[in-house]
Design a protein around this motif. Sequence first.
Motif, PDB file in Angstrom:
ATOM      1  N   LYS A 169      33.522   9.052 -30.552  1.00  0.00           N
ATOM      2  CA  LYS A 169      33.494   8.858 -31.878  1.00  0.00           C
ATOM      3  C   LYS A 169      32.339   7.685 -32.056  1.00  0.00           C
ATOM      4  O   LYS A 169      31.424   7.688 -33.100  1.00  0.00           O
ATOM      5  CB  LYS A 169      34.665   8.557 -32.411  1.00  0.00           C
ATOM      6  N   SER A 170      32.670   6.532 -31.273  1.00  0.00           N
ATOM      7  CA  SER A 170      31.621   5.376 -31.477  1.00  0.00           C
ATOM      8  C   SER A 170      30.194   5.934 -30.987  1.00  0.00           C
ATOM      9  O   SER A 170      29.126   5.262 -31.810  1.00  0.00           O
ATOM     10  CB  SER A 170      32.137   4.182 -30.500  1.00  0.00           C
ATOM     11  N   TYR A 171      30.081   6.762 -30.099  1.00  0.00           N
ATOM     12  CA  TYR A 171      28.665   7.195 -29.663  1.00  0.00           C
ATOM     13  C   TYR A 171      27.964   7.847 -31.034  1.00  0.00           C
ATOM     14  O   TYR A 171      27.071   7.685 -31.245  1.00  0.00           O
ATOM     15  CB  TYR A 171      28.608   7.947 -28.500  1.00  0.00           C
ATOM     16  N   LEU A 172      28.953   8.696 -31.693  1.00  0.00           N
ATOM     17  CA  LEU A 172      28.281   9.913 -32.496  1.00  0.00           C
ATOM     18  C   LEU A 172      27.894   8.927 -33.804  1.00  0.00           C
ATOM     19  O   LEU A 172      27.235   9.193 -34.603  1.00  0.00           O
ATOM     20  CB  LEU A 172      29.317  10.809 -32.914  1.00  0.00           C
ATOM     21  N   GLN A 173      28.858   7.878 -33.997  1.00  0.00           N
ATOM     22  CA  GLN A 173      28.504   7.081 -35.135  1.00  0.00           C
ATOM     23  C   GLN A 173      27.356   5.943 -35.025  1.00  0.00           C
ATOM     24  O   GLN A 173      26.866   5.724 -35.773  1.00  0.00           O
ATOM     25  CB  GLN A 173      29.633   6.054 -35.578  1.00  0.00           C
ATOM     26  N   GLY A 174      26.989   5.700 -33.647  1.00  0.00           N
ATOM     27  CA  GLY A 174      26.043   4.709 -33.431  1.00  0.00           C
ATOM     28  C   GLY A 174      24.573   5.380 -33.062  1.00  0.00           C
ATOM     29  O   GLY A 174      23.514   4.792 -33.543  1.00  0.00           O
TER      30      GLY A 174
END
Length: 570
Positions: A494-499
Amino acid sequence: MSYNPKTISEVVSEFVNRTTFLPAVQREYVWDTWGIERLFDSLMSDFPIGVFLFWKVREENKNQWAAYEFIRDFDQENPHNKEANLNGINQDIYLVLDGQQRLTSLFLGLKGSYRYFYYKWYETKLYLNLLKSPGGSDDPEELAYEFSFRRSPEPDRNSSSPQYWYLVGNILNFEDAEDAKRDIKEQLSSLSEDQRDNANTLIGRLHSKIHTARLLNYYEEKSQDYDKVVEVFIRANTGGKRLEYSDILLSTATAKWRRLNAREEIHRFTDEINKAGSGYSFGKDFVLKASLYLTDGLPIQYKVKNFNRPNLEKIEDNWENITDCIRSTIFLIGKFGYSDKNLVSKAALLPVALYIHLSGNKRFVSSTDKSDVENQLHIQKWLAVALLKNSFGGSSDTTLKNLQEVFNATSDLAIFPYDLLNKRLGGVSSFSQDEIDNLLKVNYCTKYSYLILSLLYPDRDWKDNVYHEDHIFPKSEFTEAKLKRRGYDDAKIKSYLQGFNSLANLQLLTERDNLKKNATPFNEWLPKRDANFKGRHHIPKMVAYDFDNFLEFIEKRSMLISEQLKKVLF
């Protein structure tokens, strides 16, 4: 006022472009072929097509107002109306205030053609398939009759339905319906009796709707008071496609310019600047507003009273300078990478155009003199900050007037007066921490992303280069499937996709460098860069730049970007 009923054949053959024209206040023709086909279907289906509003202009007044011809042969490449020559008309004339789209559609459907582009250019005329039986449908978008703009009457090869395409305009050649039927009798002879009956029924119905039924009902406005007529026009058109106020003002300008044709000049120039660079969407409103703004001593508000003869004569006398300044401004911002997408307020260009006008430096945009280049960079940064702070939102007329006063009060314009402009705007010379935090939330290729990224490169030579927004860590790796294959848990995914689309993963590269980089992993691509690359692009110092360290990279680069935006001072 009472209705005046007329037949369609009477109006299109005896009125249109003979005694009946369009005022310059009218916007241009905007219907597509589907709209015209639907209008003729409505006629044949007994649906009302609305009333019309004509302005009766007395013969002695007809040359006070510019009049334009109805388009007979519409061409998408050249959609502008020609000015009408009224010199040989020795009687009262009519100008259509409401109904020009419908009347033009009837005119070109019966007497003209429609040229449009769909993968290639098509020049078409309106036909009716006489072999299709009219049928009702629950679908309001489905037509009862088969009208179609076609290049020829030849049947469609891939259609299994019976076809006989009749050129709709031919119906005007026959005063009697029986003569129209007799004209195609021989061509129908090989068809079945039912098909011949269907064709004759449709010919008879078409003839009746065009020649017999008095379907065109119009009101007649007789006032010779132009301001009243403009008000009538506005009220009559508020329910349709949004009317640009410039369309109204153009009629006044066209009537009062002495040497140039205001409508043609403004249309031509608007078309020209919209083709600049990668393309823009400037409207006539922008050009007229600029005309007021760049002409000394004129008010900038859109009011009919501001477009009086003395003011319009000043604009006409200043027209060459106006267009030069706007053209130079658009050329300059195009060199800085501004596009229709990130130019979030076109009004923000007017102070730049005014500076070019008042500086008197005709070579400013193309100049390579050190002082001029510095001024160009001041403008680039000032414009980006003003747009990011939405300085031209809300009451833009007041903002523009305030900045105009700054320029007029500044005696030395050798330097773009960014400091004085910023003070008048209420202090837009730097970003607060809250503003920076919000800017860091901006994502890839949105309307603000390029503006923010441009501020990260204060010493860049922008001119004559095209810059692309590039994902530092290539976006092709940021799919849920690929991230799962790397063994990341849901929270990390989730953090990768948000960043990956965030500002912290974006940089500006030249078109050439971006194409060469393509989807190369950042840890493989970075070692091949020059020694100053990290500093130029605000790349944080890290032990490793592999994909597993992406979140650390985003955190550290966000801090570097934040520090750089704090330095954006004038």
